[in-house]
Motif scaffolding. Sequence first.
Motif, PDB file in Angstrom:
ATOM      1  N   THR A 100       0.815  -1.216   0.000  1.00  0.00           N
ATOM      2  CA  THR A 100       0.000   0.000   0.000  1.00  0.00           C
ATOM      3  C   THR A 100       0.848   1.265   0.000  1.00  0.00           C
ATOM      4  O   THR A 100       0.342   2.346  -0.268  1.00  0.00           O
ATOM      5  CB  THR A 100      -0.963   0.044   1.204  1.00  0.00           C
ATOM      6  OG1 THR A 100      -0.211   0.161   2.410  1.00  0.00           O
ATOM      7  CG2 THR A 100      -1.862  -1.169   1.245  1.00  0.00           C
ATOM      8  N   GLN A 101       2.144   1.140   0.288  1.00  0.00           N
ATOM      9  CA  GLN A 101       3.030   2.294   0.382  1.00  0.00           C
ATOM     10  C   GLN A 101       3.949   2.471  -0.825  1.00  0.00           C
ATOM     11  O   GLN A 101       4.501   3.552  -1.025  1.00  0.00           O
ATOM     12  CB  GLN A 101       3.893   2.163   1.634  1.00  0.00           C
ATOM     13  CG  GLN A 101       3.095   2.104   2.925  1.00  0.00           C
ATOM     14  CD  GLN A 101       4.008   1.791   4.091  1.00  0.00           C
ATOM     15  OE1 GLN A 101       4.896   2.578   4.400  1.00  0.00           O
ATOM     16  NE2 GLN A 101       3.809   0.644   4.714  1.00  0.00           N
ATOM     17  N   LEU A 102       4.132   1.410  -1.594  1.00  0.00           N
ATOM     18  CA  LEU A 102       5.057   1.475  -2.730  1.00  0.00           C
ATOM     19  C   LEU A 102       4.409   2.101  -3.951  1.00  0.00           C
ATOM     20  O   LEU A 102       3.239   1.848  -4.240  1.00  0.00           O
ATOM     21  CB  LEU A 102       5.539   0.073  -3.093  1.00  0.00           C
ATOM     22  CG  LEU A 102       6.479  -0.590  -2.108  1.00  0.00           C
ATOM     23  CD1 LEU A 102       6.717  -2.043  -2.509  1.00  0.00           C
ATOM     24  CD2 LEU A 102       7.795   0.164  -2.011  1.00  0.00           C
ATOM     25  N   PRO A 103       5.167   2.893  -4.715  1.00  0.00           N
ATOM     26  CA  PRO A 103       4.648   3.422  -5.973  1.00  0.00           C
ATOM     27  C   PRO A 103       4.314   2.281  -6.938  1.00  0.00           C
ATOM     28  O   PRO A 103       5.069   1.308  -7.053  1.00  0.00           O
ATOM     29  CB  PRO A 103       5.798   4.264  -6.513  1.00  0.00           C
ATOM     30  CG  PRO A 103       6.601   4.629  -5.297  1.00  0.00           C
ATOM     31  CD  PRO A 103       6.493   3.423  -4.407  1.00  0.00           C
ATOM     32  N   GLU A 104       3.206   2.418  -7.604  1.00  0.00           N
ATOM     33  CA  GLU A 104       2.765   1.388  -8.547  1.00  0.00           C
ATOM     34  C   GLU A 104       3.690   1.337  -9.755  1.00  0.00           C
ATOM     35  O   GLU A 104       4.202   2.356 -10.209  1.00  0.00           O
ATOM     36  CB  GLU A 104       1.338   1.711  -9.012  1.00  0.00           C
ATOM     37  CG  GLU A 104       0.671   0.576  -9.742  1.00  0.00           C
ATOM     38  CD  GLU A 104      -0.819   0.807  -9.921  1.00  0.00           C
ATOM     39  OE1 GLU A 104      -1.426   0.010 -10.621  1.00  0.00           O
ATOM     40  OE2 GLU A 104      -1.346   1.769  -9.358  1.00  0.00           O
ATOM     41  N   GLY A 110      12.939   3.327  -1.313  1.00  0.00           N
ATOM     42  CA  GLY A 110      14.157   2.846  -0.657  1.00  0.00           C
ATOM     43  C   GLY A 110      14.031   2.676   0.846  1.00  0.00           C
ATOM     44  O   GLY A 110      14.280   1.587   1.376  1.00  0.00           O
ATOM     45  N   PRO A 111      13.637   3.704   1.582  1.00  0.00           N
ATOM     46  CA  PRO A 111      13.502   3.557   3.034  1.00  0.00           C
ATOM     47  C   PRO A 111      12.430   2.543   3.443  1.00  0.00           C
ATOM     48  O   PRO A 111      12.575   1.857   4.457  1.00  0.00           O
ATOM     49  CB  PRO A 111      13.126   4.964   3.510  1.00  0.00           C
ATOM     50  CG  PRO A 111      13.600   5.871   2.422  1.00  0.00           C
ATOM     51  CD  PRO A 111      13.478   5.084   1.148  1.00  0.00           C
ATOM     52  N   LEU A 112      11.364   2.428   2.662  1.00  0.00           N
ATOM     53  CA  LEU A 112      10.307   1.461   2.965  1.00  0.00           C
ATOM     54  C   LEU A 112      10.831   0.028   2.835  1.00  0.00           C
ATOM     55  O   LEU A 112      10.580  -0.818   3.697  1.00  0.00           O
ATOM     56  CB  LEU A 112       9.111   1.654   2.027  1.00  0.00           C
ATOM     57  CG  LEU A 112       8.396   2.996   2.097  1.00  0.00           C
ATOM     58  CD1 LEU A 112       7.410   3.130   0.943  1.00  0.00           C
ATOM     59  CD2 LEU A 112       7.713   3.167   3.435  1.00  0.00           C
ATOM     60  N   LEU A 113      11.564  -0.235   1.770  1.00  0.00           N
ATOM     61  CA  LEU A 113      12.120  -1.564   1.546  1.00  0.00           C
ATOM     62  C   LEU A 113      13.191  -1.883   2.588  1.00  0.00           C
ATOM     63  O   LEU A 113      13.248  -3.000   3.103  1.00  0.00           O
ATOM     64  CB  LEU A 113      12.686  -1.669   0.129  1.00  0.00           C
ATOM     65  CG  LEU A 113      11.656  -1.501  -0.985  1.00  0.00           C
ATOM     66  CD1 LEU A 113      12.353  -1.323  -2.328  1.00  0.00           C
ATOM     67  CD2 LEU A 113      10.683  -2.665  -1.013  1.00  0.00           C
ATOM     68  N   ALA A 114      14.015  -0.899   2.914  1.00  0.00           N
ATOM     69  CA  ALA A 114      15.045  -1.115   3.929  1.00  0.00           C
ATOM     70  C   ALA A 114      14.422  -1.418   5.277  1.00  0.00           C
ATOM     71  O   ALA A 114      14.862  -2.336   5.984  1.00  0.00           O
ATOM     72  CB  ALA A 114      15.944   0.110   4.031  1.00  0.00           C
TER      73      ALA A 114
END
Length: 118
Positions: free
Chosen positions: A90-94, A107-111
Amino acid sequence: MVGRADDAAWRPYEDGGSIGWMGTQGGTIARDEDFGGLARLTYELDDTRSFHAIACSVTGWLLYHRFFDNAAAATAAFEEMKPALEALLTQLPEGGPTSPANTRLAGPLLAAFTVRHG
């Protein structure tokens, strides 16, 4: 942001067709589930070497592996990663990393996800 389809749910990948095959880490695939074609969790094991691995992927964004020495820990991690992946989606750009701006956002979300589930 990658939307969550109303009917999206965790389902056996390819209707369970991958179960019993060798996984990417050399174990036998015991569980393989997909979330709306956007995320996938694969659990493979090899009891002869106390090996349990989970491959986690988010289409276009992430391929991540976790390793365990027992089935109980791997199974618990598999289940706890499902809602975490749904929240991450829900937070990542499509559409994956299509611009420097959405790559910087992701980047920070994946990390944070890999640190939390590391």
